[in-house]
Design an enzyme around this catalytic site. Structure first.
Site, PDB file in Angstrom:
ATOM      1  N   CYS A 137      -0.973  49.598  -1.752  1.00  0.00           N
ATOM      2  CA  CYS A 137       0.487  49.468  -1.709  1.00  0.00           C
ATOM      3  C   CYS A 137       1.061  50.005  -3.021  1.00  0.00           C
ATOM      4  O   CYS A 137       2.074  50.717  -3.038  1.00  0.00           O
ATOM      5  CB  CYS A 137       0.895  48.010  -1.554  1.00  0.00           C
ATOM      6  SG  CYS A 137       0.094  47.139  -0.197  1.00  0.00           S
TER       7      CYS A 137
ATOM      8  N   CYS B 185       3.728  49.666   7.387  1.00  0.00           N
ATOM      9  CA  CYS B 185       3.193  50.380   6.216  1.00  0.00           C
ATOM     10  C   CYS B 185       1.674  50.485   6.298  1.00  0.00           C
ATOM     11  O   CYS B 185       1.095  51.540   6.050  1.00  0.00           O
ATOM     12  CB  CYS B 185       3.571  49.628   4.942  1.00  0.00           C
ATOM     13  SG  CYS B 185       4.663  50.567   3.866  1.00  0.00           S
TER      14      CYS B 185
ATOM     15  N   ARG C 134       7.001  28.306  12.094  1.00  0.00           N
ATOM     16  CA  ARG C 134       7.845  27.102  12.099  1.00  0.00           C
ATOM     17  C   ARG C 134       8.662  27.029  13.384  1.00  0.00           C
ATOM     18  O   ARG C 134       8.845  25.959  13.952  1.00  0.00           O
ATOM     19  CB  ARG C 134       8.766  27.099  10.873  1.00  0.00           C
ATOM     20  CG  ARG C 134       9.461  25.780  10.650  1.00  0.00           C
ATOM     21  CD  ARG C 134       8.459  24.720  10.213  1.00  0.00           C
ATOM     22  NE  ARG C 134       9.006  23.359  10.257  1.00  0.00           N
ATOM     23  CZ  ARG C 134       9.050  22.602  11.346  1.00  0.00           C
ATOM     24  NH1 ARG C 134       8.577  23.061  12.489  1.00  0.00           N
ATOM     25  NH2 ARG C 134       9.539  21.386  11.306  1.00  0.00           N
TER      26      ARG C 134
ATOM     27  N   CYS D  29       8.511  23.900  16.090  1.00  0.00           N
ATOM     28  CA  CYS D  29       9.660  23.164  16.626  1.00  0.00           C
ATOM     29  C   CYS D  29       9.705  23.285  18.149  1.00  0.00           C
ATOM     30  O   CYS D  29       9.916  22.308  18.849  1.00  0.00           O
ATOM     31  CB  CYS D  29      10.966  23.715  16.062  1.00  0.00           C
ATOM     32  SG  CYS D  29      11.758  22.658  14.827  1.00  0.00           S
TER      33      CYS D  29
END
Lengths: 149, 253
Positions: B68, B106, B210, B214
């Site tokens: 990177c 990428c 997350r 939920c």
């Protein structure tokens, strides 16, 4: 409002290919007829209320359950429910509270249709079955003393 | 009371609401121990992933054998503020892309490496490392009209009732934030610390994990990782949290 609901008095029947739901009748803001005709068992009802994976009630409600830690505070205490409401009014709120208040956070415990994105495991199933609903009602009706918060 | 007095009282009550932001980070709902854990880099378990991400950042990979860093250089400069701007429009596909999606892109296109798995260790570590470079910076969603449709879709999903329990995100995180679901305090659902270390998970996880967490609680079919819905909800939440500071890698209970 109640009168309007009474006039509309919906007779609900569901697709037989899904779980077959007992038809019920809403009149004057209540479902007066038992869903099963079998008297509810209050002790079983209490067990369902406090069972977090089953009734789920204490996630939002508190009540006269001194042995239960971590009761929710999103909804009114269940203490004194039987003094505040008739059996039929409790039954309507258990079956489908959105019939009382469209915006309620309370899940419909006896409805399997008109719900979006239900997970595969729960599709076409109600939260509780008809007799479990009657058991919970029998328990809630017994909660008479409004002072024991 | 006369009308003027009424007006004065009403304005007086309204002023504090304008003066202060009612938005609260999930951090503010935590106990002092968990807050201390997040604030101390030596105690914050998310920092292990950041360090791993830093190593990955500097390691040549793929057929191109490029790291990177070979293109982006020093991440403390080049990646500063980047995480605060995602999701963004991807010019090539003309659709919204989240930061994890950009990293995958990428990896595949420029480094010619296999696509890292969503929620896999490689992608989470790189996301945490990139996210760390924006810590304490305000969330700054792109002023891009092309994102309006995505944000609108996210807003609709946020208010849509779902699952057997028939809840919407908004019913808990707007209407009942600060209340308790059982023992757990309900936060306002701001996406300002991801990827974050969740004590309940005992691992680092993404915002989209997350969501799935939920949604399975609501007994709803979760949005798949990287799906249009998940990215739309993320874009809406980032807009809703604009100006709040990023905490990546946050710690949450």
């Amino acid at each position: 409002m109640w009168r309007l609901l009474g006039l509309l008095a919906v007779l609900v029947s569901f697709d037989a290919s899904a779980q077959t739901l007992v038809p019920y009748r809403i009149e004057n803001g209540a479902i007066t007829q038992s869903l099963t005709g079998v008297k509810g068992d209050a002790a079983k009802g209490r067990a369902i209320v406090v069972e977090r994976q089953k009734g789920l009630c204490l996630l939002c409600h508190s009540g006269p359950f001194p042995e239960e830690r971590f009761q929710g505070d999103l909804a009114p205490s269940l203490a004194g429910t039987g003094s505040r409401m008739s059996e039929g009014e409790i039954r309507l709120r258990m079956v489908d509270s959105t019939k009382v208040n469209e915006k309620t956070i309370m899940p419909p415990y006896y409805r399997s249709e008109g719900l979006e994105r239900v997970a595969a495991n729960y599709k076409a199933k109600t939260l509780l079955n008809a007799q479990e609903i009657e058991d919970v009602i029998a328990f809630l009706v017994s909660l008479k003393d409004d002072t024991q918060k | 009371m006369n009308r003027l007095a009424c007006l004065v009282v009403v304005i007086g009550m309204a002023l504090p609401a304008f003066a202060q932001d009612a938005r609260k980070s999930g951090f503010d709902y935590m106990g002092p121990d968990t807050q201390a854990m997040q604030k101390d880099d030596l105690a914050n378990p998310g920092m292990l992933s950041v360090l791993e991400g830093e190593t990955l950042w500097n390691t040549p990979t793929g057929k191109a054998q490029k790291s990177c860093a070979a293109c982006h250089g020093d991440a403390t400069q080049s990646m500063k503020g980047v995480a605060a701007r995602y999701p963004a429009m991807d010019d090539k596909t003309q659709s919204a892309i989240d930061l994890a999606g950009r990293i995958i892109q990428c990896r595949v296109e420029r480094q010619e490496a296999p696509a890292p798995q969503r929620e896999g260790r490689e992608l989470l570590s790189l996301s945490a490392f990139v996210g760390r470079q924006s810590r304490d910076m305000p969330i700054s969603p792109p002023q891009d009209a092309k994102l309006a449709a995505t944000r609108a879709q996210g807003a609709a999903l946020y208010s849509a009732r779902m699952g057997q329990l028939n809840f919407s995100c908004a019913q808990c995180h707007d209407d009942n934030a600060g209340g308790h679901l059982g023992a757990a305090p309900i936060p306002q659902a701001h996406p300002n610390g991801y990827p974050l270390y969740r004590l309940e998970w005992q691992s680092l996880g993404s915002l989209q994990r997350r969501f799935r967490n939920c949604m399975s609680g609501m007994r709803a079919e979760p949005f798949a990782a990287g799906s249009t819905e998940a990215i739309a909800l993320e874009a809406f939440l980032m807009e809703r949290a604009a100006g709040m500071k990023l905490e990546t890698p946050a710690v949450r209970p």
